[in-house]
Design a protein around this motif. Structure first.
Motif, short mmCIF file in Angstrom:
data_model
loop_
_atom_site.label_atom_id
_atom_site.label_comp_id
_atom_site.label_asym_id
_atom_site.label_seq_id
_atom_site.Cartn_x
_atom_site.Cartn_y
_atom_site.Cartn_z
N THR A 247 0.86 -1.18 0.00
CA THR A 247 0.00 0.00 0.00
C THR A 247 0.90 1.24 0.00
O THR A 247 2.11 1.14 -0.21
N SER A 248 0.33 2.38 0.22
CA SER A 248 1.11 3.62 0.20
C SER A 248 0.55 4.61 1.21
O SER A 248 -0.60 4.52 1.62
N GLY A 249 1.40 5.56 1.60
CA GLY A 249 0.97 6.63 2.47
C GLY A 249 1.33 6.44 3.92
O GLY A 249 0.97 5.43 4.52
N LEU A 250 2.09 7.40 4.50
CA LEU A 250 2.45 7.35 5.91
C LEU A 250 2.12 8.68 6.58
O LEU A 250 2.89 9.21 7.37
N GLY A 251 0.96 9.21 6.25
CA GLY A 251 0.52 10.45 6.87
C GLY A 251 -0.06 10.21 8.25
O GLY A 251 0.12 9.14 8.84
N GLY A 252 -0.77 11.20 8.77
CA GLY A 252 -1.30 11.11 10.12
C GLY A 252 -2.25 9.96 10.33
O GLY A 252 -2.29 9.35 11.39
N MET A 253 -3.05 9.62 9.33
CA MET A 253 -3.97 8.51 9.43
C MET A 253 -3.41 7.26 8.76
O MET A 253 -3.44 6.16 9.31
N SER A 254 -2.87 7.41 7.54
CA SER A 254 -2.39 6.25 6.80
C SER A 254 -1.15 5.64 7.45
O SER A 254 -0.78 4.50 7.16
N ALA A 271 4.66 2.37 0.55
CA ALA A 271 5.40 3.34 -0.25
C ALA A 271 5.07 4.75 0.23
O ALA A 271 3.93 5.05 0.56
N GLU A 272 6.09 5.62 0.26
CA GLU A 272 5.88 7.01 0.69
C GLU A 272 6.84 7.91 -0.07
O GLU A 272 8.05 7.66 -0.10
N VAL A 273 6.31 8.95 -0.72
CA VAL A 273 7.14 9.87 -1.50
C VAL A 273 7.68 11.01 -0.65
O VAL A 273 8.66 11.66 -1.02
N ASN A 274 7.06 11.27 0.50
CA ASN A 274 7.48 12.36 1.38
C ASN A 274 8.47 11.82 2.40
O ASN A 274 8.09 11.10 3.34
N LEU A 278 7.99 9.85 6.14
CA LEU A 278 8.55 8.52 6.34
C LEU A 278 9.47 8.50 7.57
O LEU A 278 9.36 7.61 8.43
N VAL A 279 10.36 9.48 7.66
CA VAL A 279 11.29 9.55 8.80
C VAL A 279 10.53 9.73 10.10
O VAL A 279 10.87 9.11 11.12
N LYS A 280 9.49 10.54 10.09
CA LYS A 280 8.70 10.78 11.30
C LYS A 280 8.05 9.48 11.79
O LYS A 280 8.14 9.14 12.97
N ARG A 281 7.42 8.74 10.89
CA ARG A 281 6.77 7.49 11.29
C ARG A 281 7.80 6.45 11.73
O ARG A 281 7.54 5.65 12.61
N HIS A 282 8.99 6.48 11.13
CA HIS A 282 10.04 5.53 11.53
C HIS A 282 10.54 5.86 12.93
O HIS A 282 10.70 4.96 13.77
#
Length: 573
Positions: A247-254, A271-274, A278-282
């Motif tokens: 899937t894609s997206g690592l925003g506040g909800m995804s 997958a994440e283009v931003n 990505l770094v924040k969620r990691h």
């Protein structure tokens, strides 16, 4: 501007004005907003922003706010970003008359925390446009109101704008909020953009403008149920072990998708283009690993699949591959498949398979049956077993290379991965620490494998490994190449991981990102632990292997429990 909680509760700082510091270039910022306002309406937007300030300051602030509007499509009032670390402080630290007001202050500052908010300086918590306030003047005024609020008052908010403290009673709400007050049947996206630019409405999403955002955890339960139900619908099973959620997206909800995959028992690939998202969620622990190389990703999926006891594939023709791998083809069946092929055609296919395997081995990329069928045999995949048998014989007899299988086992199927081992010279790596060698990367690898093996538990954190390598004058700093080995950190975390010499994994749920190194599958097959221990003994002035009790026992165990007679005799002497 005061950098204390008491200071930010004293009201809008206007005497003197805070120094203009501009936007922080090191954090993410909201995109320029489309507004569609004409010149008259833009003047109205400027007047709406200036209404929070004494008229004596309008001459100074008007050009600044006008420039903000032109540059960003909205007036955020960057000059008034508080000079304080924005986070949720202990509730008892907030200056207030009621703990309920302190709780609201805490939630507001949590929504604007740089480690939480998507665009903190534009007051956006999540969703690209989920505003806490429309501008920073509103933040100051609201914090001041909350510090003065009693149990007999209610603060009324309208799209970020504080209408004021109104008399109420102890049982009444302390806060009443409305956001985005437009009528759907009589409005449009263009109309909303105009109203937001004017500063008269804002979209607070579900929990940004209501100050109760709790991050991806708020949606992880629902996301997990969705993933599990998708598994039940697609695979007729609630067991997703080894399945891949792509899937894609690592925003506040995804951002919840990665954790939902873990809870569901499958392998999550998001997958994440931003890069910032990505770094924040990691860092927050929602994502366990970050990989920017497709080949390395495929290898990691295979390794993870083995650990979870199920086969996966990520090719576009994954269903065909899974079907092919699930079938057990006997040698007789393969011979029948080659019966109608001429000897020259068979020899050509064998040669092509040998060439393909040699190229893959040169790149240290694990060889898969599905890849041989897809890239070499193609329409002749039914002849795989016979062709592969002949290719193995040719590799051994001509090149002295043994085809060694690394088996990834599943409940019903087996997916096989192969590597080639040199059988002509068993002592190839006996004198591996040779800085003049034509293969300095192999020297680095074996030094690192020695460090890992000698560490208790045969696992080592990345921080400790970097420290030990620095002690050996092997620089691991990013951007600084070692004169012999090159970019050490990249070689260890990317190249050797991709080649399956090392495993490099993130420790789950660690407050700060911590990674561990282990021997990879290829290292276990290619490199003798006894030679590693013998080398360490030489480094320590010919110390005997038995002096390292734990490591020596592991050597004996890895050799099937048969103790080397010469070593045993020396020990008994």
């Amino acid at each position: 501007m005061s950098a204390t909680l008491t200071g930010i509760c004293k009201g809008l700082p206007v005497s003197p004005l805070p120094v203009y510091r501009g936007r922080d270039p090191l954090i993410g910022h909201a995109p320029t907003r489309a507004h569609g306002l004409n010149a008259t309406e833009q003047k109205t937007a400027l007047e709406n922003a200036l209404r929070y300030f004494p008229s004596s300051l309008h001459e100074d602030l008007a050009p600044e706010f006008a420039q903000e509007f032109v540059a960003h499509g909205h007036i955020y009032m960057y000059r008034f970003i508080p000079d304080i670390k924005m986070r949720a402080y202990p509730i008892g630290d907030y200056p207030c008359k009621t703990k309920k007001a302190a709780a609201i202050m805490l939630m507001i500052m949590n929504n604007l925390d740089h480690t939480v908010a998507q665009f903190p300086e534009e007051l956006v918590t999540y969703g690209g446009n989920g505003q806490v306030f429309s501008n920073w003047a509103q933040f100051w005024i609201v914090m001041n109101y909350l510090s003065e609020m009693t149990e007999e008052q209610t603060l009324v908010m309208n799209s970020g704008h504080p209408q004021g403290l109104f008399p109420s009673h102890a049982e009444a709400p302390r806060l009443v909020i409305t956001n985005g007050m437009v009528i759907p049947n009589y409005s449009s996206r263009e109309m909303y953009n105009r109203l937001f630019a004017l500063g008269v409405t804002m979209y607070g999403q579900m929990t940004a403008g209501s100050y109760c955002y709790i991050g991806p955890q708020g949606i992880v339960h629902g996301t997990t149920i969705t993933v599990l139900n998708a598994g039940r619908r697609c695979f007729k099973s609630g067991d997703l072990s080894g399945r891949v959620l792509l899937t894609s997206g690592l925003g506040g909800m995804s951002g919840a998708q990665a954790k939902a995959a873990v809870i569901s028992g499958c392998i999550g690939v998001i997958a994440e283009v931003n890069k910032e998202a990505l770094v924040k969620r990691h860092k927050q622990g929602w994502v366990m690993e970050v990989i920017d190389d497709l080949d390395q990703l495929v290898t990691r999926i295979i390794m993870s699949s083995k650990q979870r006891k199920r086969v996966v594939t990520v090719q576009d023709d994954s269903e065909e591959d899974m079907e092919e791998v699930s079938q057990t083809q006997t040698l007789t069946q393969a011979q029948k498949a080659t019966a109608n092929l001429s000897k020259d055609v068979i020899n050509k296919m064998v040669s092509e398979v040998v060439q393909y395997m040699l190229i893959m081995e040169q790149k240290k990329i694990p060889i898969k049956r599905t890849d041989i069928n897809k890239h070499v045999l193609k329409d002749n995949s039914k002849a795989y077993t016979e062709i592969f048998r002949q290719a193995k014989e040719r590799l051994k007899n001509v090149f002295g290379l043994e085809v060694t299988e690394l088996e990834l086992t599943a409940t019903k199927t087996k997916s096989k991965v192969y590597i080639l081992l040199n059988t002509l010279d068993a002592d190839t790596h006996s004198d591996f620490v040779d800085m003049s060698s034509e293969e300095p990367r192999m020297t680095l690898l074996l030094i690192v494998l020695s460090i890992i093996f000698m560490n208790q538990g045969e696992v080592i954190t990345d921080a400790l490994l970097w420290h030990i390598l620095q002690k050996l004058d092997i620089n691991c700093d990013e951007g600084k190449d070692h004169e012999v080995f090159g970019d050490v950190k990249r070689i260890l975390t990317v190249d050797f991981t991709k080649q399956m010499y090392l495993e490099y994994t993130k420790i789950p749920n660690s407050e700060t990102p911590i990674h561990e190194f282990r021997w990879g599958l290829r290292a276990h097959k290619e490199i003798s632990k006894r030679k590693i221990l013998d080398f360490v003994c030489k480094v320590y002035d010919n110390m005997r292997p038995e002096n390292w009790n734990t490591q020596y026992r592991e050597v004996i165990r890895s050799e099937g429990g048969r103790e080397d007679q010469e070593t045993a005799g020396t020990s008994n002497a």
